[in-house]
Design a protein around this motif. Structure first.
Motif, PDB file in Angstrom:
ATOM      1  N   LEU A  95      64.243 -54.721  37.235  1.00  0.00           N
ATOM      2  CA  LEU A  95      65.052 -55.256  36.140  1.00  0.00           C
ATOM      3  C   LEU A  95      66.297 -54.416  35.927  1.00  0.00           C
ATOM      4  CD1 LEU A  95      65.296 -57.233  33.673  1.00  0.00           C
ATOM      5  CD2 LEU A  95      64.366 -55.348  32.323  1.00  0.00           C
ATOM      6  N   VAL A  96      66.143 -53.092  35.954  1.00  0.00           N
ATOM      7  CA  VAL A  96      67.305 -52.219  35.779  1.00  0.00           C
ATOM      8  C   VAL A  96      68.321 -52.454  36.884  1.00  0.00           C
ATOM      9  CG1 VAL A  96      68.067 -49.813  35.761  1.00  0.00           C
ATOM     10  CG2 VAL A  96      66.010 -50.462  34.517  1.00  0.00           C
ATOM     11  N   LYS A  97      67.831 -52.578  38.127  1.00  0.00           N
ATOM     12  CA  LYS A  97      68.738 -52.827  39.244  1.00  0.00           C
ATOM     13  C   LYS A  97      69.428 -54.183  39.085  1.00  0.00           C
ATOM     14  CE  LYS A  97      67.596 -49.055  41.484  1.00  0.00           C
ATOM     15  NZ  LYS A  97      66.741 -49.119  42.682  1.00  0.00           N
TER      16      LYS A  97
ATOM     17  N   GLU B 112      72.103 -49.750  48.318  1.00  0.00           N
ATOM     18  CA  GLU B 112      70.842 -49.015  48.263  1.00  0.00           C
ATOM     19  C   GLU B 112      70.317 -48.711  49.655  1.00  0.00           C
ATOM     20  OE1 GLU B 112      66.442 -49.601  46.200  1.00  0.00           O
ATOM     21  OE2 GLU B 112      68.248 -50.370  45.214  1.00  0.00           O
ATOM     22  N   VAL B 113      70.350 -49.690  50.553  1.00  0.00           N
ATOM     23  CA  VAL B 113      69.870 -49.462  51.916  1.00  0.00           C
ATOM     24  C   VAL B 113      70.804 -48.515  52.671  1.00  0.00           C
ATOM     25  CG1 VAL B 113      69.434 -50.576  54.138  1.00  0.00           C
ATOM     26  CG2 VAL B 113      68.645 -51.656  52.038  1.00  0.00           C
ATOM     27  N   ALA B 114      72.109 -48.643  52.447  1.00  0.00           N
ATOM     28  CA  ALA B 114      73.068 -47.758  53.111  1.00  0.00           C
ATOM     29  C   ALA B 114      72.837 -46.303  52.710  1.00  0.00           C
ATOM     30  CB  ALA B 114      74.498 -48.182  52.762  1.00  0.00           C
TER      31      ALA B 114
ATOM     32  N   ALA C 295      70.749 -42.242  41.254  1.00  0.00           N
ATOM     33  CA  ALA C 295      71.872 -41.642  40.529  1.00  0.00           C
ATOM     34  C   ALA C 295      73.189 -41.883  41.267  1.00  0.00           C
ATOM     35  CB  ALA C 295      71.635 -40.147  40.340  1.00  0.00           C
ATOM     36  N   LEU C 296      73.154 -41.777  42.588  1.00  0.00           N
ATOM     37  CA  LEU C 296      74.363 -42.024  43.377  1.00  0.00           C
ATOM     38  C   LEU C 296      74.773 -43.493  43.311  1.00  0.00           C
ATOM     39  CD1 LEU C 296      73.728 -39.835  46.554  1.00  0.00           C
ATOM     40  CD2 LEU C 296      75.508 -39.514  44.830  1.00  0.00           C
TER      41      LEU C 296
ATOM     42  N   LEU D  37      74.349 -45.529  40.789  1.00  0.00           N
ATOM     43  CA  LEU D  37      75.002 -45.733  39.498  1.00  0.00           C
ATOM     44  C   LEU D  37      76.397 -45.119  39.489  1.00  0.00           C
ATOM     45  CD1 LEU D  37      72.014 -45.104  37.066  1.00  0.00           C
ATOM     46  CD2 LEU D  37      73.020 -47.284  37.723  1.00  0.00           C
ATOM     47  N   ALA D  38      76.554 -43.948  40.117  1.00  0.00           N
ATOM     48  CA  ALA D  38      77.869 -43.315  40.167  1.00  0.00           C
ATOM     49  C   ALA D  38      78.859 -44.168  40.965  1.00  0.00           C
ATOM     50  CB  ALA D  38      77.747 -41.925  40.793  1.00  0.00           C
ATOM     51  N   ILE D  39      78.392 -44.711  42.095  1.00  0.00           N
ATOM     52  CA  ILE D  39      79.259 -45.566  42.917  1.00  0.00           C
ATOM     53  C   ILE D  39      79.653 -46.816  42.142  1.00  0.00           C
ATOM     54  CG2 ILE D  39      79.305 -47.046  44.965  1.00  0.00           C
ATOM     55  CD1 ILE D  39      77.526 -44.950  46.342  1.00  0.00           C
ATOM     56  N   LEU D  40      78.699 -47.406  41.435  1.00  0.00           N
ATOM     57  CA  LEU D  40      78.985 -48.634  40.699  1.00  0.00           C
ATOM     58  C   LEU D  40      79.905 -48.375  39.510  1.00  0.00           C
ATOM     59  CD1 LEU D  40      75.469 -50.302  40.829  1.00  0.00           C
ATOM     60  CD2 LEU D  40      77.470 -50.796  42.213  1.00  0.00           C
ATOM     61  N   ILE D  41      79.767 -47.213  38.881  1.00  0.00           N
ATOM     62  CA  ILE D  41      80.695 -46.860  37.800  1.00  0.00           C
ATOM     63  C   ILE D  41      82.104 -46.746  38.350  1.00  0.00           C
ATOM     64  CG2 ILE D  41      81.370 -45.012  36.215  1.00  0.00           C
ATOM     65  CD1 ILE D  41      78.373 -44.501  35.762  1.00  0.00           C
ATOM     66  N   GLY D  42      82.221 -46.088  39.510  1.00  0.00           N
ATOM     67  CA  GLY D  42      83.535 -45.995  40.148  1.00  0.00           C
ATOM     68  C   GLY D  42      84.096 -47.351  40.519  1.00  0.00           C
TER      69      GLY D  42
END
Length: 295
Positions: free
Chosen positions: A223-225, A252-254, A269-270, A272-277
């Motif tokens: 759900l979070v994803k 996620e797979v990459a 965590a990475l 979420l950081a990528i998506l924030i960027g």
């Protein structure tokens, strides 16, 4: 080459599950303006319904149909009991209500069924693998990709070719005008949640086919994803929800491929950081609702 194909299939199958859950979230959001965080518990409910249906000796197709029905009825009941009395309230109130329902249902699941995962016996066509050009691909992965594409097409036809679907579209675009046009408000509310429950049930089946068990907190992580996928795709956009789900699955797979084993714990965590960027450069998402209305 074989590994590349394997990774692509993994990304598409995982992204497909996220896309189905994100679609359920987007349908509710497009009409009500809030994210239903109790949607994850519908996945868990499907898992337990399937587990007990199979334990009762039902054939697998009938057990799936029963579990899907339970999931849809639970979604409609959720709307009727928890959200309909709050109609017209601030979306934040509805959001908090969905959090409360989610927490309450998790406690109910833990008390009723225990905290340990319950294994589900799946038929061979979900647990086997296909050899395609020397690449062994899980049956559940291929079924996941085909199912997502088929459901996306069916949902598009439902929204554009049926009376009920057009009512949903009209309500999502302008709810007040839709009421003035004679659209039954209660029916639209119930239908939206029923469709979201159906999508949650199918997503749960695909998720279980990859995991093999059900637990009280099974629906939380996907759900979070899916929530992240909904934001990335564009809030309120069904097309964007699908795009966001596949986009998240690819990332996620990459990262699973790139990161050393010792650093895999930082994967989420990475992500979420990528998506924030990403959102810093495209804050309205890949396919925002205003630019890509529901079709």
């Amino acid at each position: 080459m074989e590994l590349t194909v394997q990774y692509i299939v993994n990304a598409l199958s995982l992204g497909g599950v996220y896309a189905l859950i994100a679609l359920g979230l987007a349908i509710v959001f497009s009409i009500f303006g809030f994210i239903n965080f109790a949607h994850g518990e519908l996945l868990t409910l499907f898992g337990y319904a399937l587990f007990f249906a199979l334990a009762a000796g039902m054939p697998f197709p009938i057990a799936v149909a029963v579990a899907l029905t339970v999931c849809m009825l639970a979604a409609v009941a959720m709307e009727r009991v928890a959200f309909r009395p709050l109609r017209g309230a601030n979306p934040m109130t509805l959001l908090v209500s969905s959090f409360a329902i989610s927490g309450a249902l998790q406690v109910v699941f833990q008390i009723s069924f225990g905290t340990l995962p319950k294994p589900i016996n799946l038929p061979g066509f979900l647990t086997g693998a296909f050899n395609i050009g020397g690449v062994y691909i899980g049956a559940a992965q291929l079924i996941s990709i085909v199912t997502v594409l088929a459901l996306a097409l069916a949902l598009n036809l439902f929204l554009s070719r049926t009376k009920f679907g057009l009512s949903l579209v009209a309500s999502a675009q302008d709810f007040d005008v839709a009421k003035l046009m004679g659209i039954r408000v209660n029916g639209v509310y119930a239908l939206a949640f029923a469709v979201s429950g159906l999508l949650a049930g199918v997503a749960a089946l695909l998720w279980i086919s990859m995991r093999g068990s059900v637990a009280p907190d099974m629906g939380f992580n996907p759900l979070v994803k899916a929530f992240v996928a909904t934001i990335v795709g564009g809030m309120g956009s069904l097309t964007g929800a699908v795009a966001g789900g596949f986009f998240l699955g690819i990332i996620e797979v990459a990262l699973q491929i790139i990161l050393p084993a010792d650093y895999l714990i930082f994967r989420d965590a990475l992500i979420l950081a990528i998506l924030i960027g990403f959102l810093l450069f495209r804050p309205r998402g890949l396919l925002p609702a205003a630019a890509m209305p529901i079709k």
